[in-house]
Design an enzyme around this catalytic site. Structure first.
Site, PDB file in Angstrom:
ATOM      1  N   TYR A  76      -6.579 -18.085 -11.036  1.00  0.00           N
ATOM      2  CA  TYR A  76      -5.062 -18.176 -11.627  1.00  0.00           C
ATOM      3  C   TYR A  76      -4.075 -17.434 -11.064  1.00  0.00           C
ATOM      4  O   TYR A  76      -4.415 -16.557 -10.342  1.00  0.00           O
ATOM      5  CB  TYR A  76      -5.344 -17.973 -13.119  1.00  0.00           C
ATOM      6  CG  TYR A  76      -5.559 -16.452 -13.607  1.00  0.00           C
ATOM      7  CD1 TYR A  76      -4.263 -15.728 -13.578  1.00  0.00           C
ATOM      8  CD2 TYR A  76      -6.688 -15.566 -13.549  1.00  0.00           C
ATOM      9  CE1 TYR A  76      -4.499 -14.278 -13.864  1.00  0.00           C
ATOM     10  CE2 TYR A  76      -6.711 -14.357 -13.621  1.00  0.00           C
ATOM     11  CZ  TYR A  76      -5.597 -13.724 -13.924  1.00  0.00           C
ATOM     12  OH  TYR A  76      -5.576 -12.177 -14.091  1.00  0.00           O
ATOM     13  N   CYS A  77      -2.744 -17.736 -11.337  1.00  0.00           N
ATOM     14  CA  CYS A  77      -1.767 -17.078 -10.825  1.00  0.00           C
ATOM     15  C   CYS A  77      -0.508 -16.800 -11.787  1.00  0.00           C
ATOM     16  O   CYS A  77      -1.048 -15.852 -13.043  1.00  0.00           O
ATOM     17  CB  CYS A  77      -1.065 -17.839  -9.622  1.00  0.00           C
ATOM     18  SG  CYS A  77      -0.669 -19.378  -9.980  1.00  0.00           S
ATOM     19  N   ARG A  78       0.504 -16.997 -11.951  1.00  0.00           N
ATOM     20  CA  ARG A  78       1.555 -16.908 -13.030  1.00  0.00           C
ATOM     21  C   ARG A  78       1.816 -17.842 -13.796  1.00  0.00           C
ATOM     22  O   ARG A  78       2.887 -17.526 -14.535  1.00  0.00           O
ATOM     23  CB  ARG A  78       3.026 -16.567 -11.978  1.00  0.00           C
ATOM     24  CG  ARG A  78       2.804 -15.368 -10.967  1.00  0.00           C
ATOM     25  CD  ARG A  78       4.081 -15.464 -10.268  1.00  0.00           C
ATOM     26  NE  ARG A  78       4.113 -14.078  -9.400  1.00  0.00           N
ATOM     27  CZ  ARG A  78       4.557 -14.032  -8.136  1.00  0.00           C
ATOM     28  NH1 ARG A  78       5.289 -15.333  -7.700  1.00  0.00           N
ATOM     29  NH2 ARG A  78       4.648 -13.026  -7.400  1.00  0.00           N
TER      30      ARG A  78
ATOM     31  N   CYS B 260       3.338 -22.123 -11.030  1.00  0.00           N
ATOM     32  CA  CYS B 260       3.063 -21.193  -9.727  1.00  0.00           C
ATOM     33  C   CYS B 260       2.146 -22.119  -9.039  1.00  0.00           C
ATOM     34  O   CYS B 260       1.076 -22.353  -9.555  1.00  0.00           O
ATOM     35  CB  CYS B 260       2.453 -19.754 -10.045  1.00  0.00           C
ATOM     36  SG  CYS B 260       1.895 -18.947  -8.812  1.00  0.00           S
TER      37      CYS B 260
END
Length: 219
Positions: free
Chosen positions: A177-179, A183
């Site tokens: 996962y990121c932002r 993202c």
């Protein structure tokens, strides 16, 4: 008559928030600040705009009381003025996704790419991470991970992922996962992991979505 004027004044105050949110770049800055405190210089770099324009957008956000600052030496650090600002960004984005076909189509195209968005519920994902059935990796910069991350997540920034593959067991599913849903770092992470033989997927949630959903954040 006086009552009507007073009522209009109330709407005008609320409209200040709507006005400051009308800029795509200011929304992006709020999204970036939902990941943690950042300097003007870093925000300009991550948002892809020059320092002067970044400062102007941040000044507008500050005048609307959506961000706060602190000075450390010659650097000014910005942060959201409260967790409710992060929730506001998530709510606005979700309303847009619900009502704007164009946005849904764009997100569906992202979801159709290799490493499609996982349909796993947040609670199920958390249970699997805690039991060790899956490995959750946070591919944002390390400073963002330190400011707040999903429970049981490991910090492996995208820039370091290829050099740190040995830290990930080949026999377990890896979830990146990121932002948040806008993202693309987690998409790049999934593509790299799959090239190297890992069973990898991504979730669209970031810490702002997780927090808005009432789930715990660790730091």
């Amino acid at each position: 008559m006086k009552a009507n004027i007073a009522k209009s004044c109330l709407y005008e105050h609320v409209a200040r928030i709507g006005k400051v949110l009308s800029s795509p770049k200011r929304l992006e800055l709020i999204d970036l600040l939902a990941q943690g405190e950042k300097t003007v210089e870093l925000l300009a770099e991550q948002a892809g705009i020059d320092m002067r324009l970044t400062s102007a957008h941040l000044r507008a956000l500050r005048e609307a009381r959506l961000v706060e600052t602190r000075r450390e030496g010659k650097f000014i650090h910005y942060r959201l003025s409260g967790a409710d600002v992060g929730r506001l960004w998530v709510n606005v984005r979700e309303v847009a996704e619900e009502h704007l076909v164009e946005l849904r189509v764009a997100l569906e195209q992202m979801a159709a790419a290799p490493g499609a968005l996982s349909a796993e519920s947040r609670e199920s994902l958390l249970a699997k991470a805690r039991s060790g059935d899956i490995v959750v990796i946070d591919v944002r910069p390390e400073a963002e991970f330190a400011a707040g991350h999903l429970p049981c997540a490991r910090s492996i920034p995208l820039a370091e992922l290829e050099q740190r593959l040995a830290e990930l067991p080949l026999g377990k599913a890896v979830v990146a996962y990121c932002r948040g849903p806008f993202c693309l770092m987690s998409d790049q992470a999934v593509a790299l992991l799959r090239q190297r033989g890992y069973q990898a997927s991504k979730i669209s949630d970031g810490v702002a979505e997780w927090s808005a959903g009432g789930l715990p954040i660790e730091n």
